[in-house]
Design a protein around this motif. Structure first.
Motif, short mmCIF file in Angstrom:
data_model
loop_
_atom_site.label_atom_id
_atom_site.label_comp_id
_atom_site.label_asym_id
_atom_site.label_seq_id
_atom_site.Cartn_x
_atom_site.Cartn_y
_atom_site.Cartn_z
N TRP A 100 7.09 4.12 17.51
CA TRP A 100 7.74 5.22 18.21
C TRP A 100 9.24 5.07 18.29
N SER A 101 9.73 3.84 18.15
CA SER A 101 11.14 3.60 18.40
C SER A 101 11.72 2.71 17.31
N LYS A 102 12.92 3.04 16.88
CA LYS A 102 13.63 2.19 15.93
C LYS A 102 14.47 1.14 16.67
N ALA A 103 14.63 1.33 17.97
CA ALA A 103 15.42 0.41 18.78
C ALA A 103 14.58 -0.82 19.14
N LEU A 104 15.26 -1.91 19.45
CA LEU A 104 14.56 -3.11 19.88
C LEU A 104 14.10 -3.01 21.33
N GLU A 105 14.70 -2.11 22.07
CA GLU A 105 14.29 -1.89 23.46
C GLU A 105 13.94 -0.42 23.63
N ALA A 106 12.79 -0.16 24.21
CA ALA A 106 12.37 1.22 24.46
C ALA A 106 11.76 1.28 25.85
N THR A 107 11.97 2.40 26.52
CA THR A 107 11.32 2.64 27.80
C THR A 107 10.46 3.89 27.67
N CYS A 108 9.18 3.71 27.87
CA CYS A 108 8.23 4.83 27.82
C CYS A 108 7.73 5.08 29.23
N GLN A 109 7.98 6.27 29.74
CA GLN A 109 7.55 6.62 31.09
C GLN A 109 6.44 7.66 31.02
N TRP A 110 5.36 7.39 31.73
CA TRP A 110 4.22 8.28 31.84
C TRP A 110 4.11 8.72 33.29
N ILE A 111 4.07 10.02 33.52
CA ILE A 111 4.11 10.57 34.86
C ILE A 111 2.82 11.35 35.12
N ALA A 112 2.07 10.93 36.13
CA ALA A 112 0.84 11.63 36.52
C ALA A 112 1.20 12.73 37.50
N ARG A 113 0.88 13.97 37.12
CA ARG A 113 1.08 15.13 37.99
C ARG A 113 -0.26 15.87 38.09
N GLU A 114 -0.34 16.80 38.99
CA GLU A 114 -1.59 17.54 39.20
C GLU A 114 -2.08 18.25 37.94
N ASP A 115 -1.15 18.80 37.16
CA ASP A 115 -1.55 19.59 35.99
C ASP A 115 -1.66 18.78 34.70
N GLY A 116 -1.42 17.47 34.76
CA GLY A 116 -1.56 16.65 33.56
C GLY A 116 -0.65 15.44 33.58
N ILE A 117 -0.54 14.83 32.41
CA ILE A 117 0.25 13.61 32.26
C ILE A 117 1.43 13.90 31.35
N TYR A 118 2.60 13.55 31.82
CA TYR A 118 3.85 13.83 31.13
C TYR A 118 4.43 12.54 30.56
N PHE A 119 5.21 12.69 29.47
CA PHE A 119 5.80 11.54 28.78
C PHE A 119 7.31 11.73 28.63
N SER A 120 8.04 10.66 28.83
CA SER A 120 9.48 10.64 28.60
C SER A 120 9.83 9.30 27.96
N GLN A 121 10.64 9.34 26.92
CA GLN A 121 11.07 8.09 26.29
C GLN A 121 12.58 7.97 26.38
N ASP A 122 13.03 6.81 26.83
CA ASP A 122 14.44 6.46 26.90
C ASP A 122 15.28 7.49 27.66
N GLY A 123 14.73 8.00 28.77
CA GLY A 123 15.49 8.90 29.64
C GLY A 123 15.50 10.36 29.24
N ASN A 124 14.82 10.74 28.18
CA ASN A 124 14.75 12.15 27.79
C ASN A 124 13.88 12.91 28.80
N PRO A 125 14.06 14.23 28.89
CA PRO A 125 13.25 15.01 29.83
C PRO A 125 11.75 14.88 29.53
N PRO A 126 10.92 14.80 30.57
CA PRO A 126 9.48 14.64 30.34
C PRO A 126 8.84 15.91 29.77
N THR A 127 7.86 15.70 28.90
CA THR A 127 7.06 16.80 28.35
C THR A 127 5.58 16.50 28.60
N LYS A 128 4.83 17.56 28.83
CA LYS A 128 3.41 17.40 29.11
C LYS A 128 2.68 17.02 27.83
#
Length: 140
Positions: A100-128
């Motif tokens: 998923w990442s060409k960088a040596l460091e990556a942050t993957c954030q997964w957010i549980a909300r009522e309508d589903g699970i959202y994903f954001s990588q390296d500070g980008n806006p989350p998408t469902k």
């Protein structure tokens, strides 16, 4: 005897290279509970080498873990999220994959909300990405 010595050196080099690769950067997976009504979130993450066990994440809190990608570029963590209080709603997904990442460091954030699970990588806006109890990945 020479073969044993050569094999020992090769194993030592592989371990050394693997440790050096870990020192170059750490990737992180963050699992956030943004559910409503004070619901708990149960998470269980694992890779081919590690089972991180079940964690309970309270509303507004996060569970995170860091790791270094292996030298072969095959690091992959899968997680299961279960929505409380009865944990009837759940989803299994790949939370991190080296490709998923060409960088040596990556942050993957997964957010549980009522309508589903959202994903954001390296500070980008989350998408469902996932519905609870739904298909494994939503089409964008």
């Amino acid at each position: 005897m020479n073969n044993l010595f050569i094999i020992s050196i090769l194993i030592g080099l592989c371990i050394g290279l693997s440790n050096a690769f870990h020192m170059l950067g750490q990737s992180k997976v963050v699992l956030s509970n943004q559910l409503e009504h004070n619901k708990l979130l149960k998470v269980h993450c694992r890779s081919g080498d590690d089972d991180l066990g079940e964690q309970i994440v309270k509303l507004g809190e996060e569970y995170e873990f860091t790791f270094g990608d292996n030298i072969w570029g095959t690091t992959r963590f899968s997680c299961q999220m279960d929505q409380g209080p009865n944990f009837r709603h759940h989803q299994d997904f790949v939370a991190y994959e080296t490709s998923w990442s060409k960088a040596l460091e990556a942050t993957c954030q997964w957010i549980a909300r009522e309508d589903g699970i959202y994903f954001s990588q390296d500070g980008n806006p989350p998408t469902k990405k996932y519905e609870w109890n739904g298909p494994h990945i939503l089409k964008n």
